[in-house]
Design a protein around this motif. Sequence first.
Motif, PDB file in Angstrom:
ATOM      1  N   CYS A   4      34.691  38.193  25.428  1.00  0.00           N
ATOM      2  CA  CYS A   4      34.839  39.361  26.090  1.00  0.00           C
ATOM      3  C   CYS A   4      35.407  40.532  24.855  1.00  0.00           C
ATOM      4  CB  CYS A   4      36.033  39.005  26.993  1.00  0.00           C
ATOM      5  SG  CYS A   4      36.916  40.434  27.787  1.00  0.00           S
ATOM      6  N   THR A  48      38.342  41.916  24.854  1.00  0.00           N
ATOM      7  CA  THR A  48      39.712  41.503  24.903  1.00  0.00           C
ATOM      8  C   THR A  48      39.849  40.603  23.553  1.00  0.00           C
ATOM      9  OG1 THR A  48      40.181  41.693  27.204  1.00  0.00           O
ATOM     10  CG2 THR A  48      41.650  40.575  25.856  1.00  0.00           C
ATOM     11  N   HIS A 101      38.348  33.302  27.361  1.00  0.00           N
ATOM     12  CA  HIS A 101      38.980  33.340  28.875  1.00  0.00           C
ATOM     13  C   HIS A 101      38.040  33.143  29.932  1.00  0.00           C
ATOM     14  CE1 HIS A 101      39.137  37.431  27.467  1.00  0.00           C
ATOM     15  NE2 HIS A 101      38.858  37.773  28.645  1.00  0.00           N
ATOM     16  N   GLN A 102      36.710  33.023  29.809  1.00  0.00           N
ATOM     17  CA  GLN A 102      35.681  33.093  30.953  1.00  0.00           C
ATOM     18  C   GLN A 102      34.975  31.792  30.587  1.00  0.00           C
ATOM     19  OE1 GLN A 102      33.587  37.033  30.857  1.00  0.00           O
ATOM     20  NE2 GLN A 102      34.356  36.969  28.997  1.00  0.00           N
ATOM     21  N   CYS A 117      35.815  37.249  34.452  1.00  0.00           N
ATOM     22  CA  CYS A 117      36.591  38.224  33.550  1.00  0.00           C
ATOM     23  C   CYS A 117      36.005  39.872  33.886  1.00  0.00           C
ATOM     24  CB  CYS A 117      36.807  38.200  32.233  1.00  0.00           C
ATOM     25  SG  CYS A 117      37.813  39.489  31.453  1.00  0.00           S
TER      26      CYS A 117
HETATM   27 ZN   LIG Z   1      37.980  39.414  29.315  1.00  0.00          ZN
END
Ligand SMILES: [Zn+2]
Length: 345
Positions: free
Chosen positions: A44, A46, A66-67, A153
């Motif tokens: 991502c 992020t 975080h995915q 996400c």
């Molecule tokens: Zn993300």
Amino acid sequence: MKAMVLRKTVSLAENKSPLEPADLSVPVPQEKEILIKVSVCGVCHTELDEIEGRTPPSKFPVIPGHQIVGRVEGPGKNANRFKIGDRVGIAWIHSACGKCKYCRNGLENLCNEFKATGRDADGGYAEYTTVPEEYAYKIPDIFSDAEAAPLLCAGAIGFRSLRLANLKDGDNLGLTGFGASAHLVLKIVQHQYPNTKTFVFSRTESERTFAKNLGAVWAGGTEEETPAKLHAIIDTTPAWGPVVESLKNLEPGGRLVINAIRKEEADKDALLKLDYSGDLWMEKEIKSVANITRRDVEEFLRMAAEIPIRPEVQEYRLEEANKALIELKERKIRGAKVLRIGPFS
Ligand SMILES: [Zn+2]
Ligand SMILES: [Zn+2]
């Protein structure tokens, strides 16, 4: 277990290999947590913000990501929501306090003790990870592991942005930027608001063509004027220019929603071009989207399966995490990137 870890924040212009391979012990799930064997983890934008320090991790070293899609390997004490072998996903929200006024009102995304997966707690660039069982989601059967990852996400946050855009069916919507999140938003809009027309602002001709092929009625540059006024605009760019330039297209009472965890500093001067009478007067609003709630993830996964949304994904091996991040930064390839870690599909 194998993992890719970030030991300190760095500039990606100077360091093209910010993550280091590491051999770590498998984490032990604490009370009410589950241990997950990771199958895939999405890559991502992020992560770039974490690596470059715009939203710095609260611990080092940290395992980003975080995915996450994987299988439940073992429950911690008093964890009984899932069975061993269940397929689950983990999203950006790793945990929140559960007691404050935000948590009590379904706004755990705003909790002061909000912990982000892969930033404040170890994430999915590894063979195993743990999460409180209340923050894991069953993945609808229709999706492969790799297809599900970006939904957790880009998809879920796009869904939240759209919720905050306050749209009714038939209202015109603008999207600035047309990457992973925006193109999923367009698919949700077509399902949820079939009479809404979508207008896409993008710098590149290829993104404009892509948007029109997916059903946008208009695509142009952010400096251009749309042929009709917009009720809402969702901004998914890392820059300021598109925010300022697109505001003039909002109708009175319209709202621009910024879907970005941090804005880059490079073109901050663009803010000086803000024209109060043309851009903000007539009760136009600018609102940010912060994180996501569990409800966003759950409702979005359900809707994505119903539509169905099938993200285009490109797979990398865990060891290629740095390559995937650099390609994301340089916007080389369209579609979502995922790291293939486990053998599942
Ligand atoms: Zn993300
Ligand atoms: Zn709280």
